[in-house]
Design an enzyme around this catalytic site. Sequence first.
Site: not given
Length: 319
Positions: A50, A275
């Site tokens: 990811s 993230h």
Amino acid sequence: MIATSRPARALTLGAALLSAGTVLATTGTAAASAATDGRHHVEYVALGDSYASAPLVPNQVDPTCLRSDHNYPSLLARSAGAQLTDVSCSGATTADMTSVQGSVPAQLDAIDRNTDLITLTIGGNDIGFSTVLGTCAQVSATDPAGAPCRTHFTAGGSDTVTDSVKQTAPKVASVLSAIHHRAPHARVVVVGYPDLFPEDGIGCTSAKVPLAAGDFSYLRDKEKELNAMLARAARGGRAQYVNTYRPTIRHDLCRPAGDRWIEPFVPESPAAPVHPNAAGERAMASAVRRGLFGHAGHRSESRGGAVTTPPRHPATAAR
């Protein structure tokens, strides 16, 4: 890294956390020229998890893998004039490089002898870093001024996160070997993870970052161990390592909006929890671009891992 069930990995993770040469030649100009004058389109394949696919960063172009068209591979390909095949996928582990990931084909199926450039961001899900973060969030209330997460993961006399990093090293080495077997002429780049936590170890405990004060430095050190392992694997696996940690220092999840390239556990910009946001993906793309075009033959050691540009594989150099 997002190690959760598919397809809604990022959303599920957020809930869990809250509850708990000829290969791009040697210059960017040469690559862009080759791509526009019809001589040769650089065939670039992006592999990884990811941190490469950029879940929830606009615009999402693959709902299964939560992949953005503004992730670092897409930005790099556009700036270099390369033909991109992006198979990066949220939740991917080293096993998903050679085996199916649910309904998603093995990522290495995308490469072959015609591939010129390969980037690989992998390892975070193998060590279960998302689960580690969830556990840290869950235990933070037991000792908010201490380091309950570190205590939890070292309770047995050894650090289980460190152990997981060591156990992942041969898996990364195996992936690199498989890449070279399938794409013997490709330039292979292992891309490390950006700076998630404050480099100085000073935390920002809050509802948006539910970590105990002493665990920020612990988690910072575990990420550095992961990056250092990836740098060693790259050196041993005939690959280049690009450090994205160093250029993202002071843009961690504790920074205010505008300076923050990593979103907190409760994101304020479109991105998965803990993230990179769009600015973080741009920073990663810049780091990879510098590694490819700006430091050929150069090696420098720094916190978070090394930037290493090894000699070109003989087959690659001959092309």
